[in-house]
Design a protein around this motif. Structure first.
Motif, PDB file in Angstrom:
ATOM      1  N   ALA A 196      -8.741  23.441  -2.962  1.00  0.00           N
ATOM      2  CA  ALA A 196      -8.865  23.664  -4.402  1.00  0.00           C
ATOM      3  C   ALA A 196      -7.643  23.145  -5.145  1.00  0.00           C
ATOM      4  N   TYR A 197      -6.449  23.446  -4.643  1.00  0.00           N
ATOM      5  CA  TYR A 197      -5.237  22.991  -5.324  1.00  0.00           C
ATOM      6  C   TYR A 197      -5.045  21.482  -5.186  1.00  0.00           C
ATOM      7  N   ALA A 198      -5.524  20.911  -4.077  1.00  0.00           N
ATOM      8  CA  ALA A 198      -5.493  19.451  -3.946  1.00  0.00           C
ATOM      9  C   ALA A 198      -6.385  18.807  -4.995  1.00  0.00           C
ATOM     10  N   ALA A 199      -7.558  19.408  -5.233  1.00  0.00           N
ATOM     11  CA  ALA A 199      -8.475  18.878  -6.241  1.00  0.00           C
ATOM     12  C   ALA A 199      -7.866  18.958  -7.630  1.00  0.00           C
ATOM     13  N   ILE A 200      -7.096  20.009  -7.896  1.00  0.00           N
ATOM     14  CA  ILE A 200      -6.424  20.154  -9.186  1.00  0.00           C
ATOM     15  C   ILE A 200      -5.287  19.146  -9.313  1.00  0.00           C
ATOM     16  N   GLY A 201      -4.518  18.998  -8.246  1.00  0.00           N
ATOM     17  CA  GLY A 201      -3.305  18.189  -8.319  1.00  0.00           C
ATOM     18  C   GLY A 201      -3.503  16.692  -8.231  1.00  0.00           C
ATOM     19  N   GLN A 202      -4.527  16.233  -7.491  1.00  0.00           N
ATOM     20  CA  GLN A 202      -4.692  14.803  -7.255  1.00  0.00           C
ATOM     21  C   GLN A 202      -4.809  13.987  -8.548  1.00  0.00           C
ATOM     22  N   PRO A 203      -5.657  14.361  -9.524  1.00  0.00           N
ATOM     23  CA  PRO A 203      -5.736  13.545 -10.741  1.00  0.00           C
ATOM     24  C   PRO A 203      -4.448  13.530 -11.544  1.00  0.00           C
ATOM     25  N   GLN A 237       1.877  23.486  -8.976  1.00  0.00           N
ATOM     26  CA  GLN A 237       2.724  23.405 -10.165  1.00  0.00           C
ATOM     27  C   GLN A 237       1.900  23.593 -11.437  1.00  0.00           C
ATOM     28  N   ARG A 238       0.752  22.917 -11.500  1.00  0.00           N
ATOM     29  CA  ARG A 238      -0.090  22.994 -12.699  1.00  0.00           C
ATOM     30  C   ARG A 238      -0.614  24.401 -12.940  1.00  0.00           C
ATOM     31  N   MET A 239      -0.858  25.138 -11.861  1.00  0.00           N
ATOM     32  CA  MET A 239      -1.432  26.475 -11.976  1.00  0.00           C
ATOM     33  C   MET A 239      -0.372  27.582 -11.951  1.00  0.00           C
ATOM     34  N   GLY A 240       0.897  27.197 -11.872  1.00  0.00           N
ATOM     35  CA  GLY A 240       1.969  28.179 -11.874  1.00  0.00           C
ATOM     36  C   GLY A 240       2.077  28.985 -10.603  1.00  0.00           C
ATOM     37  N   VAL A 245       0.869  -1.178   0.000  1.00  0.00           N
ATOM     38  CA  VAL A 245       0.000   0.000   0.000  1.00  0.00           C
ATOM     39  C   VAL A 245       0.903   1.225   0.000  1.00  0.00           C
ATOM     40  N   LEU A 246       0.638   2.165  -0.911  1.00  0.00           N
ATOM     41  CA  LEU A 246       1.395   3.407  -0.980  1.00  0.00           C
ATOM     42  C   LEU A 246       0.526   4.557  -0.483  1.00  0.00           C
ATOM     43  N   VAL A 247       1.012   5.282   0.519  1.00  0.00           N
ATOM     44  CA  VAL A 247       0.350   6.500   0.988  1.00  0.00           C
ATOM     45  C   VAL A 247       1.179   7.670   0.463  1.00  0.00           C
ATOM     46  N   SER A 248       0.585   8.471  -0.405  1.00  0.00           N
ATOM     47  CA  SER A 248       1.344   9.513  -1.096  1.00  0.00           C
ATOM     48  C   SER A 248       0.752  10.893  -0.870  1.00  0.00           C
ATOM     49  N   SER A 249       1.598  11.816  -0.413  1.00  0.00           N
ATOM     50  CA  SER A 249       1.261  13.227  -0.394  1.00  0.00           C
ATOM     51  C   SER A 249       1.577  13.811  -1.771  1.00  0.00           C
ATOM     52  N   GLY A 250       1.422  15.124  -1.896  1.00  0.00           N
ATOM     53  CA  GLY A 250       1.854  15.792  -3.115  1.00  0.00           C
ATOM     54  C   GLY A 250       0.764  16.419  -3.950  1.00  0.00           C
ATOM     55  N   ALA A 251      -0.514  16.171  -3.614  1.00  0.00           N
ATOM     56  CA  ALA A 251      -1.598  16.689  -4.451  1.00  0.00           C
ATOM     57  C   ALA A 251      -1.596  18.211  -4.493  1.00  0.00           C
ATOM     58  N   VAL A 252      -1.430  18.859  -3.339  1.00  0.00           N
ATOM     59  CA  VAL A 252      -1.427  20.325  -3.310  1.00  0.00           C
ATOM     60  C   VAL A 252      -0.234  20.869  -4.097  1.00  0.00           C
ATOM     61  N   GLY A 253       0.935  20.248  -3.895  1.00  0.00           N
ATOM     62  CA  GLY A 253       2.126  20.696  -4.599  1.00  0.00           C
ATOM     63  C   GLY A 253       1.997  20.565  -6.102  1.00  0.00           C
ATOM     64  N   VAL A 254       1.434  19.456  -6.563  1.00  0.00           N
ATOM     65  CA  VAL A 254       1.236  19.252  -8.001  1.00  0.00           C
ATOM     66  C   VAL A 254       0.204  20.245  -8.530  1.00  0.00           C
TER      67      VAL A 254
END
Length: 209
Positions: A103-110, A87-90, A75-84
């Protein structure tokens, strides 16, 4: 027992653990060893650019796929959604308000899951996204339902990729961080090992800063 390590040393750490874990897929120990691995944002995003550290991500994916092919349940538990998401939104500076973080987590997670899916798929390893919220595990029914989902995913050879459901979690119900979430998942699935992949020197009893 929990262990702080980096992603490249997971395979080396396992054989030296106590009790020893066999990497032979035909062994009974390997077939019944369940491992939770947690990676934080600083481990998979470059500190200088905020971009995904693709070489680190690829190394992690290869390691976990090798362990799964050796008979371990992973099982992998991964952070990073907000950071991604940033990144996507500059966005250069991490937001601080709950609404912005969600909001940024929703953008980054997918997008984070897309990278994981492409890398795992290249090695023929199926994965599943599991987003957990604290209130979902607060009831007996929710806890047992989550446990049954993990059990089935692991039974069919899938690696669950877990994160907190940041986009809908409220401040009073948040796990706090994915270290705590990974520990809860380890207890939930009765894991034999919990590895915390980190860029800090060790496990601390208090905040070293």
């Amino acid at each position: 027992p929990p262990c702080a390590t980096d992603s490249c040393s997971l395979r080396e750490a396992l054989p030296g653990s106590s009790p020893p874990v066999s990497m032979d897929p035909s062994s009974a120990a390997a077939a019944h060893t369940t491992i939770v691995v947690k990676v934080g944002t600083s481990s998979i995003l470059r500190g200088d650019t905020g971009m995904l550290a693709l070489s680190t991500l690829a190394s992690l994916v290869e390691t976990l796929s090798t362990l799964r092919a050796s008979g371990h349940a992973i099982v992998l538990v991964s952070s990073g959604a907000v950071g991604v998401g940033c990144q996507r939104m500059g966005v250069k500076k991490r937001p601080t308000s709950l609404a912005e973080l969600q909001a940024y987590a929703a953008i980054g997670q997918p997008h984070l899951m897309r990278y994981y899916d492409e890398l795992f798929s290249a090695l023929g390893q199926p994965i599943a996204q599991v987003l957990l919220s604290a209130d979902a595990l607060d009831s007996r029914a929710g806890y047992e339902n989550a446990q049954a989902t993990f059990t089935e995913l692991l039974r069919i050879g899938v690696i669950p990729v877990v994160n907190e459901n940041d986009s809908v979690a409220v401040s009073e119900l948040r796990f706090g961080d994915n270290d705590a979430l990974s520990a809860l998942v380890a207890v939930l699935i009765k894991a034999d090992y919990l590895f915390l992949c980190t860029d800090v020197d060790a496990l601390y009893t208090t905040n070293p800063n």
